[in-house]
Design a protein around this motif. Structure first.
Motif, mmCIF file in Angstrom:
data_model
loop_
_atom_site.group_PDB
_atom_site.id
_atom_site.type_symbol
_atom_site.label_atom_id
_atom_site.label_comp_id
_atom_site.label_asym_id
_atom_site.label_seq_id
_atom_site.Cartn_x
_atom_site.Cartn_y
_atom_site.Cartn_z
ATOM 1 N N GLU A 113 0.834 -1.197 0.000
ATOM 2 C CA GLU A 113 0.000 0.000 0.000
ATOM 3 C C GLU A 113 0.872 1.252 0.000
ATOM 4 O O GLU A 113 2.036 1.226 0.420
ATOM 5 N N ASN A 114 0.290 2.356 -0.463
ATOM 6 C CA ASN A 114 0.984 3.647 -0.458
ATOM 7 C C ASN A 114 0.180 4.626 0.392
ATOM 8 O O ASN A 114 -0.746 5.267 -0.098
ATOM 9 N N ASN A 115 0.537 4.696 1.662
ATOM 10 C CA ASN A 115 -0.190 5.529 2.618
ATOM 11 C C ASN A 115 0.655 6.752 2.975
ATOM 12 O O ASN A 115 1.719 6.626 3.577
ATOM 13 N N GLN A 118 3.978 3.414 5.680
ATOM 14 C CA GLN A 118 3.688 4.843 5.791
ATOM 15 C C GLN A 118 4.838 5.679 5.246
ATOM 16 O O GLN A 118 6.001 5.294 5.309
ATOM 17 N N MET A 167 2.309 7.725 -6.387
ATOM 18 C CA MET A 167 2.242 8.337 -5.068
ATOM 19 C C MET A 167 3.034 9.646 -5.045
ATOM 20 O O MET A 167 2.562 10.668 -4.535
ATOM 21 N N LEU A 198 0.618 9.903 5.225
ATOM 22 C CA LEU A 198 -0.064 10.500 6.371
ATOM 23 C C LEU A 198 0.292 11.976 6.476
ATOM 24 O O LEU A 198 1.445 12.366 6.274
ATOM 25 N N TYR A 209 8.292 2.438 5.013
ATOM 26 C CA TYR A 209 7.665 2.227 3.711
ATOM 27 C C TYR A 209 7.819 0.797 3.198
ATOM 28 O O TYR A 209 6.939 0.260 2.539
ATOM 29 N N LYS A 257 0.474 -0.833 8.822
ATOM 30 C CA LYS A 257 0.520 -0.444 7.419
ATOM 31 C C LYS A 257 1.761 0.392 7.089
ATOM 32 O O LYS A 257 2.256 1.147 7.929
ATOM 33 N N HIS A 260 5.263 10.326 5.193
ATOM 34 C CA HIS A 260 4.628 11.390 5.964
ATOM 35 C C HIS A 260 4.879 12.777 5.384
ATOM 36 O O HIS A 260 5.983 13.082 4.934
#
Length: 251
Positions: free
Chosen positions: A24-26, A240, A58, A28, A226, A238, A242
């Motif tokens: 996933e590419n989160n 992350q 992303m 925050l 990541y 997950k 930032h």
């Protein structure tokens, strides 16, 4: 046999889910309010990339100006292809001036080799030192050497900082933050290394989940990172990276 077959299907589906979560590419978003001459600064923080390829989409979706892109250690390890390191750095440097802090796995690439790669991409390495950002306020990025590899010095990381300066302190291993807070003043602390435990079962994990919260009066970011180590899977922690929007005002 039917039950064994069903169990195997459940296990395979669960492993696929963990693999999917790990990719996933989160991004925050965090806010930080500080006192000083009115100004807004924006930082991008990413750590523990390891073997993972940074997602182009992303990065393309990140909007606005970044005053500093901070790689908080473990950009790569002995599994990471050299072309991938270059590709990842090209993406990161495309969004702003980039700074690198050593992690415990980075030197597996070869210290001089990685230094040369970072220099090719005009990335500044911060080791037991502080770098002043080109801003209205005196705003420092202060960082130490990786704690597991060579000698590190809090004193050298803070010796340039004056009483009313603003400071973001970076260490790959957030385990040192308590020592820093006890002796030095920082406005923000950032680290990774722990991966949030990487695989958690509810509240239980090898390490605490990542967070951005105030600790002893200092806003502190501990990132899940990541990428992954060992197994390319995550559960309950997950991946992350930032964005920290800093609003400085005289009020």
């Amino acid at each position: 046999m039917l039950y064994i077959g069903l169990l195997l299907i459940v296990v395979v589906v669960f492993l696929i889910y963990m693999l999917k979560v790990a990719h996933e590419n989160n991004v925050l978003h965090h806010q930080l309010l500080l006192k000083g001459a009115p100004e807004k600064l924006r930082l991008f923080f990413i750590s523990d990339v390891h073997l993972r390829k940074i997602n182009k989409k992303m990065i393309a979706q990140l909007t606005g100006h970044f005053d500093a892109v901070i790689i908080g250690g473990d950009l790569a390890d002995n599994r990471t292809p050299i072309p991938r390191i270059h590709e990842n750095l090209q993406l990161l440097t495309s969004i702003g001036p980039t700074y690198f802090v050593w992690g415990n796995n980075d030197r597996e690439v070869g210290e001089e080799r990685l230094k040369s790669i970072l220099q090719q991409h005009h990335i500044q390495i911060i080791v037991n030192d502080a770098v002043l950002l080109p801003a209205k306020n005196r705003f420092w990025l202060s960082a130490i050497e990786d704690t597991t590899v060579k000698e590190y010095s809090f004193e050298k990381a803070f010796e340039k900082v004056e009483e009313h300066d603003l400071v973001a302190f970076i260490a790959h291993n957030p385990g040192v933050f308590e020592k820093v807070r006890a002796k030095y003043r920082a406005d923000l602390m950032m680290g990774g290394h722990l991966h949030g435990g990487q695989i958690r079962f509810g509240p239980y994990g090898v390490h605490p989940n990542g967070s951005y919260r105030e600790r002893d009066g200092v806003m502190t970011l501990v990132s899940n990172g990541y990428g992954t180590t060992l197994l390319p899977m995550r559960l309950g922690a997950k991946p992350q990276c930032h964005i920290i929007d800093i609003d400085i005002s005289s009020k």
